[in-house]
Design an enzyme around this catalytic site. Structure first.
Site, short mmCIF file in Angstrom:
data_model
loop_
_atom_site.label_atom_id
_atom_site.label_comp_id
_atom_site.label_asym_id
_atom_site.label_seq_id
_atom_site.Cartn_x
_atom_site.Cartn_y
_atom_site.Cartn_z
N LYS A 140 0.84 -1.21 0.00
CA LYS A 140 0.00 0.00 0.00
C LYS A 140 0.87 1.26 0.00
CE LYS A 140 0.80 1.20 4.39
NZ LYS A 140 1.19 2.52 4.92
N THR B 164 -3.53 5.77 3.72
CA THR B 164 -2.26 6.34 3.26
C THR B 164 -2.35 6.99 1.88
OG1 THR B 164 -1.60 4.15 2.47
CG2 THR B 164 -0.83 4.80 4.63
#
Length: 316
Positions: A181, A238
């Site tokens: 990610k 994020t």
């Protein structure tokens, strides 16, 4: 007693959360400065460190803990384990970092297992910012340990009134979700920094998530792990918040502005490692490959965009 190796923002935040909940915590750093006297961390200056935290620069103090959280960068983990094998061997070692080792192409759990085979490896990962944890804001994380009995024990040890821990035995999925990610967060930051728009960011998140699932399943992860906290949850956080270092790094790349050289950006090294993994396994990872080329300075943002947009049309 719980040991925490690494007094960066995340390690310190975990120590604060655990000590506030009544745990006895030993926090180790190479350079503790005046933290023991001021009860303040330069990484979290607005938070006072509870009295339950013993701050030390002597690794022998960590040896008294059965459970040790390893809050060091992924690319430093193997060296930390090797240098401190005497004090860390045969303990429950919980990685609190997200990345893939550039040399061995292994995640944190596998790195622990290879380096200290007598230890019990686990990983704590998921959508979280250190400042939120330190302030006592509600946060949910995933604890992955192949031995579910140990995992249940760690889940109880590390859960607090504001830190909710879910567990899984899928260590591969948990460590890959957390690592990959960061790569997609860089790509999303580039899109916003280059003024490509929110629609472009949404497309990168979606196609990037498909790459995460594709690689993780090939490497042995369980499909449902990637749609949990350690995959989709962490990705959502994020890729959208400027509090994410990887996202901020991407913003700077996209905008062509200066990047803070002191900022730890796990996603850059991970993009290089995952591109090699993809090539070795014959897996198409276009977003990750573009991020790797961008972070190496091999292509421009304009070329990266053209590379992605000129790919053959296909079914989703």
């Amino acid at each position: 007693m719980i040991g925490v190796v690494g007094a960066g923002a995340f390690g310190t935040a975990l120590a604060i959360a655990l000590a506030r909940d009544g745990r006895s915590v030993t926090l180790w750093a190479r350079d503790i400065g005046d933290m023991a006297q001021t009860r303040r961390s330069p990484r979290l200056p607005d938070v006072t460190l509870p009295d339950g935290i013993n701050i030390t620069k002597n690794m022998v103090d960590i040896a008294a803990s059965e459970t040790v959280l390893l809050a060091v960068p992924a690319q430093s983990l193997r060296d930390v384990l090797t240098a401190n094998a005497t004090h860390l061997d045969a303990k429950q070692l919980v990685a609190c970092c997200k990345g893939i080792d550039l040399e061995t192409l292994t995640g944190p759990v596998a790195t622990i297992a290879r380096t200290l085979p007598n230890a019990m490896p686990a990983i704590l990962t998921g959508p979280s910012f250190a400042a939120d944890i330190a302030r006592g804001l509600p946060t949910a994380l995933t604890l992955a340990c192949a031995d579910d009995t140990v995992g249940q024990n760690l889940q109880q040890q590390l859960s607090t009134g504001t830190l909710r821990i879910y567990r899984t035995t899928d260590t591969i999925g948990a460590e890959l979700g957390g690592a990959l990610k960061n790569v997609i967060a860089i790509a999303c930051g580039v899109a916003i920094g280059a003024s490509l728009g929110d629609s472009a960011r949404a497309a990168l998140m979606t196609r990037g998530f498909a790459e995460m699932q594709r690689l993780a399943q090939i490497l042995g992860a369980e499909p449902q792990t990637l749609v949990g906290l350690s995959g989709l949850g962490d990705l959502a956080l994020t890729c959208t918040s400027p509090l994410s270092r990887n996202y901020r790094y991407g913003l700077a790349l996209g905008a062509g502005t200066a990047i803070d050289p002191a900022m730890t950006v796990e996603g850059a090294a991970t993009s290089w490692a995952v591109t090699r993994l993809g090539q070795d396994r014959g897996i198409d990872l276009p977003v990750c490959a573009v991020v790797a080329a961008l972070t190496r300075g091999e292509i421009s943002v304009e070329t990266a965009l053209q590379n992605l947009l000129s790919r053959p049309l296909k079914e989703e």
